[in-house]
Design a protein around this motif. Structure first.
Motif, PDB file in Angstrom:
ATOM      1  N   GLU A   1       0.986   8.281  -1.469  1.00 27.77           N
ATOM      2  CA  GLU A   1      -0.238   8.852  -2.317  1.00 27.77           C
ATOM      3  C   GLU A   1      -1.449   8.048  -2.310  1.00 27.77           C
ATOM      4  OE1 GLU A   1       1.249   7.084  -6.819  1.00 27.77           O
ATOM      5  OE2 GLU A   1       1.962   8.827  -6.006  1.00 27.77           O
ATOM      6  N   ASN A   2      -1.202   6.692  -2.007  1.00 22.15           N
ATOM      7  CA  ASN A   2      -2.562   5.938  -2.155  1.00 22.15           C
ATOM      8  C   ASN A   2      -3.287   6.278  -0.854  1.00 22.15           C
ATOM      9  OD1 ASN A   2      -1.607   4.001  -4.366  1.00 22.15           O
ATOM     10  ND2 ASN A   2      -0.230   3.143  -3.066  1.00 22.15           N
ATOM     11  N   TYR A   3      -2.724   6.506   0.069  1.00 19.37           N
ATOM     12  CA  TYR A   3      -3.672   6.962   1.415  1.00 19.37           C
ATOM     13  C   TYR A   3      -4.017   8.240   1.209  1.00 19.37           C
ATOM     14  CZ  TYR A   3      -2.301   2.474   3.701  1.00 19.37           C
ATOM     15  OH  TYR A   3      -2.172   1.190   3.869  1.00 19.37           O
ATOM     16  N   ARG A   4      -3.091   9.110   0.546  1.00 15.61           N
ATOM     17  CA  ARG A   4      -3.567  10.445   0.512  1.00 15.61           C
ATOM     18  C   ARG A   4      -4.624  10.517  -0.604  1.00 15.61           C
ATOM     19  NH1 ARG A   4       0.500  13.391  -2.375  1.00 15.61           N
ATOM     20  NH2 ARG A   4       2.282  11.852  -1.845  1.00 15.61           N
ATOM     21  N   ALA A   5      -4.810   9.688  -1.678  1.00 15.69           N
ATOM     22  CA  ALA A   5      -5.913   9.835  -2.470  1.00 15.69           C
ATOM     23  C   ALA A   5      -7.181   9.527  -1.895  1.00 15.69           C
ATOM     24  CB  ALA A   5      -5.595   8.468  -3.643  1.00 15.69           C
ATOM     25  N   PHE A   6      -7.038   8.640  -0.809  1.00 18.93           N
ATOM     26  CA  PHE A   6      -8.251   8.256   0.288  1.00 18.93           C
ATOM     27  C   PHE A   6      -8.826   9.530   0.837  1.00 18.93           C
ATOM     28  CE2 PHE A   6     -10.538   7.417   4.142  1.00 18.93           C
ATOM     29  CZ  PHE A   6     -11.472   6.577   3.587  1.00 18.93           C
ATOM     30  N   PHE A   7      -7.883  10.262   1.490  1.00 20.16           N
ATOM     31  CA  PHE A   7      -8.117  11.437   2.399  1.00 20.16           C
ATOM     32  C   PHE A   7      -8.078  12.690   1.598  1.00 20.16           C
ATOM     33  CE2 PHE A   7      -6.219   8.367   5.439  1.00 20.16           C
ATOM     34  CZ  PHE A   7      -7.218   8.506   6.308  1.00 20.16           C
ATOM     35  N   GLU A   8      -7.826  12.691   0.524  1.00 16.96           N
ATOM     36  CA  GLU A   8      -8.008  14.162  -0.400  1.00 16.96           C
ATOM     37  C   GLU A   8      -8.885  14.270  -1.339  1.00 16.96           C
ATOM     38  OE1 GLU A   8      -4.146  14.672  -1.854  1.00 16.96           O
ATOM     39  OE2 GLU A   8      -3.297  15.139   0.229  1.00 16.96           O
ATOM     40  N   THR A   9      -9.395  12.959  -2.118  1.00 16.86           N
ATOM     41  CA  THR A   9     -10.508  13.220  -3.010  1.00 16.86           C
ATOM     42  C   THR A   9     -11.669  13.254  -2.546  1.00 16.86           C
ATOM     43  OG1 THR A   9     -10.426  10.784  -3.647  1.00 16.86           O
ATOM     44  CG2 THR A   9      -8.922  11.921  -4.663  1.00 16.86           C
ATOM     45  N   GLY A  10     -11.695  12.306  -1.321  1.00 20.27           N
ATOM     46  CA  GLY A  10     -13.286  12.252  -0.700  1.00 20.27           C
ATOM     47  C   GLY A  10     -14.358  11.458  -1.658  1.00 20.27           C
ATOM     48  N   THR A  11     -13.770  10.721  -2.712  1.00 21.78           N
ATOM     49  CA  THR A  11     -14.517  10.019  -3.595  1.00 21.78           C
ATOM     50  C   THR A  11     -14.820   8.582  -2.559  1.00 21.78           C
ATOM     51  OG1 THR A  11     -13.541  10.829  -5.420  1.00 21.78           O
ATOM     52  CG2 THR A  11     -15.047   8.903  -5.539  1.00 21.78           C
TER      53      THR A  11
ATOM     54  N   SER B   1       0.627  -1.168   0.036  1.00 20.64           N
ATOM     55  CA  SER B   1       0.148   0.027   0.014  1.00 20.64           C
ATOM     56  C   SER B   1       0.956   1.323   0.189  1.00 20.64           C
ATOM     57  CB  SER B   1      -0.975   0.018   1.145  1.00 20.64           C
ATOM     58  OG  SER B   1      -0.340   0.204   2.453  1.00 20.64           O
ATOM     59  N   PHE B   2       2.178   1.076   0.426  1.00 22.36           N
ATOM     60  CA  PHE B   2       2.963   2.475   0.175  1.00 22.36           C
ATOM     61  C   PHE B   2       3.825   2.367  -1.001  1.00 22.36           C
ATOM     62  CE2 PHE B   2       2.144   1.917   4.795  1.00 22.36           C
ATOM     63  CZ  PHE B   2       1.942   3.257   4.863  1.00 22.36           C
ATOM     64  N   LEU B   3       3.503   1.324  -2.022  1.00 23.77           N
ATOM     65  CA  LEU B   3       4.283   1.599  -3.318  1.00 23.77           C
ATOM     66  C   LEU B   3       3.625   2.320  -4.545  1.00 23.77           C
ATOM     67  CD1 LEU B   3       5.303  -2.234  -3.561  1.00 23.77           C
ATOM     68  CD2 LEU B   3       6.402  -0.374  -2.594  1.00 23.77           C
ATOM     69  N   SER B   4       4.346   2.864  -5.542  1.00 23.07           N
ATOM     70  CA  SER B   4       3.539   3.714  -6.442  1.00 23.07           C
ATOM     71  C   SER B   4       2.998   2.712  -7.624  1.00 23.07           C
ATOM     72  CB  SER B   4       4.425   4.518  -7.090  1.00 23.07           C
ATOM     73  OG  SER B   4       5.588   3.801  -7.647  1.00 23.07           O
ATOM     74  N   ASP B   5       3.896   1.617  -7.612  1.00 25.16           N
ATOM     75  CA  ASP B   5       3.193   0.760  -8.743  1.00 25.16           C
ATOM     76  C   ASP B   5       3.440  -0.835  -8.320  1.00 25.16           C
ATOM     77  OD1 ASP B   5       1.967  -0.259 -11.140  1.00 25.16           O
ATOM     78  OD2 ASP B   5       3.425   0.876 -12.244  1.00 25.16           O
ATOM     79  N   VAL B   6       3.173  -1.537  -9.089  1.00 31.74           N
ATOM     80  CA  VAL B   6       3.300  -3.189  -8.927  1.00 31.74           C
ATOM     81  C   VAL B   6       4.767  -3.490  -9.135  1.00 31.74           C
ATOM     82  CG1 VAL B   6       2.674  -5.369  -9.501  1.00 31.74           C
ATOM     83  CG2 VAL B   6       0.893  -3.561  -9.753  1.00 31.74           C
ATOM     84  N   PRO B   7       5.484  -4.115  -8.325  1.00 29.14           N
ATOM     85  CA  PRO B   7       7.002  -4.106  -8.258  1.00 29.14           C
ATOM     86  C   PRO B   7       7.469  -5.254  -9.114  1.00 29.14           C
ATOM     87  CG  PRO B   7       6.240  -4.893  -6.251  1.00 29.14           C
ATOM     88  CD  PRO B   7       5.046  -4.464  -6.999  1.00 29.14           C
ATOM     89  N   PHE B   8       6.510  -6.012  -9.942  1.00 27.11           N
ATOM     90  CA  PHE B   8       6.928  -7.412 -10.540  1.00 27.11           C
ATOM     91  C   PHE B   8       7.267  -6.986 -11.909  1.00 27.11           C
ATOM     92  CE2 PHE B   8       3.150  -8.759  -8.060  1.00 27.11           C
ATOM     93  CZ  PHE B   8       3.571  -8.959  -7.025  1.00 27.11           C
ATOM     94  N   GLY B   9       8.054  -7.933 -12.437  1.00 24.31           N
ATOM     95  CA  GLY B   9       8.642  -7.868 -13.966  1.00 24.31           C
ATOM     96  C   GLY B   9       9.997  -7.238 -13.749  1.00 24.31           C
ATOM     97  N   PRO B  10      10.436  -7.529 -15.076  1.00 20.20           N
ATOM     98  CA  PRO B  10      12.079  -6.875 -15.228  1.00 20.20           C
ATOM     99  C   PRO B  10      11.965  -5.266 -15.037  1.00 20.20           C
ATOM    100  CG  PRO B  10      11.458  -8.013 -17.194  1.00 20.20           C
ATOM    101  CD  PRO B  10      10.280  -8.205 -16.083  1.00 20.20           C
ATOM    102  N   GLU B  11      10.866  -4.685 -16.017  1.00 20.89           N
ATOM    103  CA  GLU B  11      10.979  -3.456 -16.283  1.00 20.89           C
ATOM    104  C   GLU B  11      10.118  -2.637 -15.286  1.00 20.89           C
ATOM    105  OE1 GLU B  11       8.752  -4.413 -20.132  1.00 20.89           O
ATOM    106  OE2 GLU B  11      10.249  -5.541 -18.788  1.00 20.89           O
ATOM    107  N   ALA B  12       9.772  -3.114 -14.224  1.00 25.62           N
ATOM    108  CA  ALA B  12       8.742  -2.735 -13.061  1.00 25.62           C
ATOM    109  C   ALA B  12       9.524  -1.081 -12.737  1.00 25.62           C
ATOM    110  CB  ALA B  12       8.767  -3.467 -11.810  1.00 25.62           C
TER     111      ALA B  12
END
Lengths: 287, 256, 351
Positions: free
Chosen positions: A56-66, A38-49
Motif C-alpha cells: 500500500e505504501n507504493y500504491r499510495a505513491f502511484f495512486e494519490t498523485g500528491t 517499505s512493504f510493511l503496514s506499520d512499525v514492527p517494534f514493541g510487544p503490541e506491534a
C-alpha cells in the motif's frame, strides 16, 4: 600457484574486512532493511506491534498523485539548480583553466572549492541572514536605488534555488576545471592556426572534450538536490514542501516509517536510473 | 575575453563568499534583530560561552569527529593498502561499492540507518551517529589514500622483502611513511565529513544529545539570534582551516 | 603560397632573450629547416611566424604583408604540431576538414578537398577512424594533411618527425619531401636532427642562444660552416687552429700548413672527416696538404672505416673513407694525414 593466490586473498581479506564490514552494517544492511520496511503496514517494534505485509505504501505513491507531483517538483528543482550551476560554473572553470596562469590559478581554485567543503547548513543559514526581509540585501538594493522596494525573496522558491546553487556550484566548477585542464593547449592552437574563431573553438573543441567533466558535475549536483530537505525548510518557508521534506516528515513528525521507506526507495530508484543513464555517456565521452 | 572572464570569476567569488562574510559580520553586531547600522560588539560570543546546550553539543561534535577520524583513517588505510597491493577476485566490485555512500543522497542513507539501528535495538544516540559518520567518511579516506598510493613504486616493497623484511615491517617502514601525507589528508577529510555532517546526525541523534549542526538546525527553525551567527562563524572558520590543511597534504586538483 | 621574411626579430621572456635580432628570408615555394639544439630559439621563431608569440621588435612579412599584429587565425597559415594535436573527438576526415569548414567552403567542396588531401598522404581508407585508432605514422600524415588542406600561404612544421621511431622517420622524410614538392607551399620546419635538415631542406638556418648563426643551402652550410659551432653541430668536423705565418698557418705542433686562397686572416680552419685521407707515404702535388700522424684507432663499420689519428702535439683527428681506400696500418704505427687545401674552410671565432 593456487596456494600463493589464496595467501594473497587471505591477507587482503584481513585488511579489507573491517572497512567493508563497517560499510555493510552502516550502509548496505540499512538499505536492505529499508526495502523490507517499505512493504510493511506499520512499525514492527514493541510487544503490541500490529503489522502485515503490504504494497500500500507504493500504491499510495502511484495512486494519490500528491507524492508523485512532489517528486516531479523536486526533479524540476534539481534541473533548475543544475542548469544554473552549469551556466555559472562552466565559464568560471574555463577562465580558471585556460586564461589564468601560474600560481594564482592554484590559489583561486582552492578559494572556489573551499566553501564547498565547509558546513552546508551554516552556508544556507547565511543566506537566510542575507535574504530576510529588511536584511542586508534589501538594505543594499534600497541604498543604491532611488525608490523603495521590497524584494521579498525570503521564503520563496527563488530563495531555495539561490541557496542550493550556492551549495552545489563548486561541484561543477571542480569537475569542469579538471576536464578542461586535461585538454592539451596545442589543440586550441591548432584550431586557431586553421583559422577558427574563439566561439568555434569553444563549440567544436573545448565543449565536446570537457563534456564528461561537465556531465559528472551535473549529475553530482542533480542527485543531492532532488533529495534535499534542509535547504527548502530553512529558505522556502511555506513554499518549502518538496519530496525530501515529505520523507523527513514521515520519520520525524508523522512517524509513518514504512511510507517514508517506500518514498525513499522510489527516490533511490530515480537516483540509480540517472546514475545508470549517465555512466555510459561519461565513459564513452572519455575516449 | 580575458578581462571579461576575470570579472566573471570575481563575481562568482563574491557570490560564494559574500553571504558567509555577512553572516560572520552579523555575529559582531550588537543588535539582536540584525538591525543596521553596524555596532561592533562581542556580546554574542560571550553569550555563547555561557550557553551550556551549545557547549555540550560542540564538545560532542568534536569528540565524534575525532573518533570518526581515528576509526575511518585506520580502517580506510588498511583497505587502501589491500586494494593497491593484492589482486584477488572481486576487487573491482569492492571498489564500486565505495560509491553508494558518496553518491546516494544522505537523506536516503540517513533514514535507512535510522530504520536499521532501531530494528537491531540500538536506536538513536551517539553510538549510532558515530557508526554512521565512519561509514560516510570511509570512502573519502580510501579514495584519498589510494590516490597517494598510486604514486608509490611497488618495487620498493619488493626490494624491502628481498632484504628480508616481513610483510608487517614492509608496511610500517616502507609503505606507510610514503603515503603519510595521503593518510593525513584522508584523516582531515574524515574529520570534516563528520564535523560538518548534518543530515545523518539529524536522523540518528536523540533530541537530548544533538550534535552542533543539529542543534543549529532546530534553533534556526525556532527563530534565531546572532548567537547562532557566532557559533556558525566559528564552525565555518574551523572547517575551512581543516580543508586548507587537507589541500596542502593531498594537493587535489593542483597541477604541480 | 608566399615568401616569408623575418627581419631583425627580437623576443625576450623575462631576462632571457629567446630571439636576438634574427633575420632570415624564406623564398616562395621552398622547403626550409630551422636547426638548433634545444633552447636555441628555433621553436620560438616558428611560433612567432605563426603568430602565437608576438615579437618585441622587428617584423614578419608573409607575401609582402606585415603580419606583426595579425592574429594567428587571420594569418592564413598551416601548422603541424609536435604532438600532432589531432582533435580526439573528430574522425580523420573531420579533423582534416576543420579548417575548410571554418572557411565555409561548402560541403561538396570540403568533401572533394579532404578526399584529395587524404589521397596525397595515402590515407583514403582511414577517413572515418578516430585519431586514437591510428598508428604514429598515420597520425603524423593526418596532421600534415590537416595543415595543408586549406592551401595556406605558408606551412609551419614543429619537429614533424620527432615522435616517430628511426625507421619510420626515414620513410616519412621521403614522403614529406614528395608531398611538399607536389603542393609547392613555402614550408618551414623546426628540427634538432641535422640529418633531417640536410636531407629535406633547400635552405637551413642554424640557431644558437636565440641568434641566427648561419643560413644557407645545406651543401654550403655543411661544407663552409661559419663557426666551430656550425661546423660541429652539422656533423663531425676537424679543426686546425694556430697562428698566421706568411700565407700559411703555424700549428701548435710546429708544422706549417698551406691555406686556400681568400682566407684572409682566419686562424681556424675546419675540414670534414670524409675530406681527410690517410697514406703510408708522404703525398706530393699542388694543393695537397699533409701532416705526420700516428694511428690510434680504426673503427670498421661496413663499407666505411673511421680512423682516429693523433698529431705530434696530441691533438686527435678523424678521417672517414671507404674501407678499401684506407691503409691497413696497425694501431700506433705512423701514417700521413692528407687533404686538399681547397677543402679547408675558414671559420670565425665563436659567435
Amino acid at each position: 600457484m593456487a596456494n600463493i593466490l589464496s595467501q594473497d586473498t587471505r591477507r587482503a581479506a584481513g585488511l579489507l574486512t573491517p572497512a567493508y564490514l563497517w560499510l555493510t552494517v552502516a550502509i548496505f544492511l540499512p538499505l536492505a532493511a529499508m526495502l523490507y520496511f517499505s512493504f510493511l503496514s506499520d512499525v514492527p517494534f514493541g510487544p503490541e506491534a500490529d503489522w502485515y505485509y503490504t504494497s500500500e505504501n507504493y500504491r499510495a505513491f502511484f495512486e494519490t498523485g500528491t507524492y508523485a507531483s512532489l517528486l516531479w517538483k523536486s526533479i524540476k528543482l534539481g534541473l533548475t539548480v543544475t542548469v544554473i550551476c552549469v551556466l555559472l560554473g562552466f565559464p568560471c572553470a574555463l577562465v580558471l583553466a585556460k586564461v589564468i596562469q601560474g600560481r594564482s590559478r592554484e590559489a583561486l581554485f582552492l578559494l572556489i572549492i573551499l566553501p564547498f567543503w565547509s558546513n552546508s547548513l551554516v552556508r544556507i543559514f547565511s543566506w537566510a541572514i542575507v535574504l530576510r526581509g529588511n536584511g542586508v540585501l534589501e538594505l543594499a538594493v534600497n541604498w543604491v536605488l532611488p525608490f523603495d522596494i521590497r524584494l521579498g525573496l525570503m521564503f520563496t522558491p527563488t530563495a531555495v534555488v539561490i541557496g542550493l546553487v550556492h551549495s552545489y556550484l563548486p561541484y561543477v566548477i571542480l569537475t569542469s576545471y579538471l576536464a578542461l585542464q586535461a585538454i592539451d593547449n596545442s589543440l586550441i592552437e591548432a584550431a586557431r592556426s586553421m583559422g577558427a574563431k574563439r566561439l568555434t573553438i569553444l563549440w567544436r573543441i573545448i565543449l565536446p572534450l570537457s563534456m564528461p567533466g561537465l556531465l559528472a558535475g551535473a549529475v553530482l549536483i542533480f542527485v543531492p538536490v532532488v533529495g534535499s530537505f534542509m535547504e527548502p525548510r530553512i529558505l522556502g518557508g511555506r513554499f518549502g514542501t518538496y519530496y525530501g521534506t515529505v520523507i523527513e516528515d514521515q520519520f520525524t513528525a508523522v512517524f509513518n516509517w514504512p511510507l517514508g521507506a517506500a518514498l525513499s526507495f522510489i527516490l533511490l530508484a530515480v537516483v540509480l536510473v540517472i546514475l545508470a543513464l549517465s555512466s555510459p555517456i561519461l565513459r564513452n565521452a572519455r575516449t | 575575453m580575458g578581462v571579461l572572464g576575470c570579472i566573471w570569476l570575481v563575481l562568482i567569488l563574491v557570490f560564494l563568499y559574500a553571504p558567509i562574510l555577512i553572516m560572520a559580520m552579523m555575529s559582531f553586531n550588537e543588535s539582536q534583530f540584525y538591525q543596521l547600522p553596524f555596532k561592533f560588539s562581542l556580546d554574542w560570543y560571550e553569550a555563547l560561552a555561557s550557553n551550556d546546550a551549545i557547549k555540550t553539543a560542540a564538545i560532542r561534535s568534536v569528540l565524534i569527529a575525532i573518533a570518526t577520524t581515528v576509526i575511518a583513517t585506520t580502517l580506510g588505510t588498511a583497505a587502501s593498502i589491500a586494494l593497491f597491493r593484492y589482486s584477488f577476485p572481486g576487487k573491482r566490485v569492492l571498489q564500486v561499492l565505495l560509491f553508494p555512500p558518496i553518491a546516494i543522497p544522505w537523506l536516503i542513507t540517513g533514514t535507512a540507518m535510522l530504520i536499521f539501528f532501531f530494528g537491531i535495538g540500538l536506536g538513536r544516540g551517539t553510538p549510532s551517529v558515530l557508526i554512521g559518520h565512519v561509514a560516510l567518511a570511509l570512502p573519502y579516506v580510501i579514495v584519498v589514500v589510494s590516490a597517494r598510493l598510486a604514486t608509490f613504486d611497488p618495487t620498493l616493497e619488493e626490494a624491502a622483502r628481498s632484504l628480508g623484511a616481513s610483510s608487517w615491517t614492509v608496511t610500517m617502514r616502507v609503505t606507510v611513511p610514503w603515503i603519510l601525507p595521503g593518510i593525513i589528508a584522508g584523516g582531515l577529510f574524515a574529520f570534516a565529513v563528520s564535523f560538518d555532517q548534518f543530515v545523518v546526525s539529524y536522523f540518528l541523534s536523540e533530541p537530548g544529545d544533538a550534535t552542533l549542526p543539529v542543534l543549529i538546525y532546530t534553533s534556526i527553525r525556532k527563530g534565531f539570534t546572532p548567537e547562532i551567527n557566532a557559533v556558525s562563524t566559528i564552525i565555518i572558520v574551523i572547517s575551512m582551516a581543516i580543508m586548507l590543511l587537507a589541500a596542502r597534504f593531498s594537493n587535489f586538483g593542483g597541477d604541480r | 603560397m608566399a615568401e616569408v621574411v623575418v627581419e631583425n626579430v627580437t623576443k625576450s621572456f623575462g631576462p632571457m632573450k629567446a630571439l636576438d635580432n634574427v633575420s632570415m628570408d624564406f623564398p616562395d615555394g621552398g622547403f626550409f629547416a630551422l636547426l638548433g639544439p634545444s633552447g636555441s630559439g628555433k621553436t620560438t621563431l616558428l611560433r612567432t611566424i605563426a603568430g602565437f608569440i608576438l615579437s618585441d621588435s622587428g617584423h614578419i612579412r608573409i607575401g609582402g604583408e606585415k603580419v606583426d599584429r595579425v592574429p594567428v587565425e587571420k594569418r592564413d597559415i598551416g601548422m603541424m604540431f609536435q604532438s600532432y594535436a589531432l582533435f580526439p573527438n573528430m574522425t580523420v576526415a573531420d579533423n582534416i576538414g576543420f579548417g575548410l569548414r571554418v572557411r565555409r567552403v561548402g560541403a561538396s567542396e570540403e568533401t572533394r578537398r579532404v578526399g584529395e588531401a587524404l589521397e596525397l598522404v595515402r590515407l583514403s581508407d582511414l577517413a572515418h577512424r578516430k585519431p586514437s585508432e591510428l598508428s604514429g605514422g598515420q597520425r603524423q600524415r593526418v596532421a600534415l594533411a590537416r595543415a595543408f588542406v586549406t592551401n595556406p600561404r605558408v606551412l609551419l612544421l614543429d619537429e614533424p618527425l620527432s615522435a616517430l621511431d628511426k625507421a619510420l622517420r626515414v620513410d616519412m622524410q621521403i614522403e614529406l619531401k614528395r608531398i611538399q614538392r607536389e603542393i609547392g607551399i613555402t614550408t618551414i620546419f623546426v628540427t634538432h636532427d641535422q640529418d633531417e635538415a640536410l636531407t629535406l631542406a633547400d635552405k637551413i638556418g642554424i640557431l644558437k642562444d636565440g641568434r641566427m648563426v648561419q643560413a644557407g643551402p645545406p651543401r654550403d652550410v655543411y661544407d663552409r660552416p661559419a663557426s666551430t659551432f656550425a661546423a660541429e653541430f652539422l656533423g663531425e668536423a676537424n679543426v686546425f687552429d694556430g697562428t698566421r705565418e706568411g700565407g700559411g698557418l703555424r700549428l701548435t705542433d710546429g708544422s706549417l700548413i698551406a691555406l686556400p686562397e681568400g682566407s684572409e686572416t682566419a686562424q681556424s680552419f675546419a675540414i670534414r672527416p670524409e675530406n681527410l685521407s690517410l697514406a703510408q707515404e708522404k703525398p706530393n702535388g699542388d694543393g695537397i696538404g699533409s701532416l705526420q700522424a700516428q694511428m690510434v684507432q680504426r673503427v670498421f663499420a661496413g663499407a666505411m672505416t673511421t680512423c682516429v689519428v693523433e698529431l705530434s702535439d696530441g691533438r686527435r683527428m678523424k678521417a672517414i673513407a671507404l674501407d678499401r681506400d684506407m691503409p691497413h696500418a696497425e694501431d700506433g704505427s705512423p701514417v700521413w694525414l692528407t687533404w686538399k687545401t681547397a677543402q679547408l674552410t675558414p671559420i670565425g671565432s665563436e659567435p
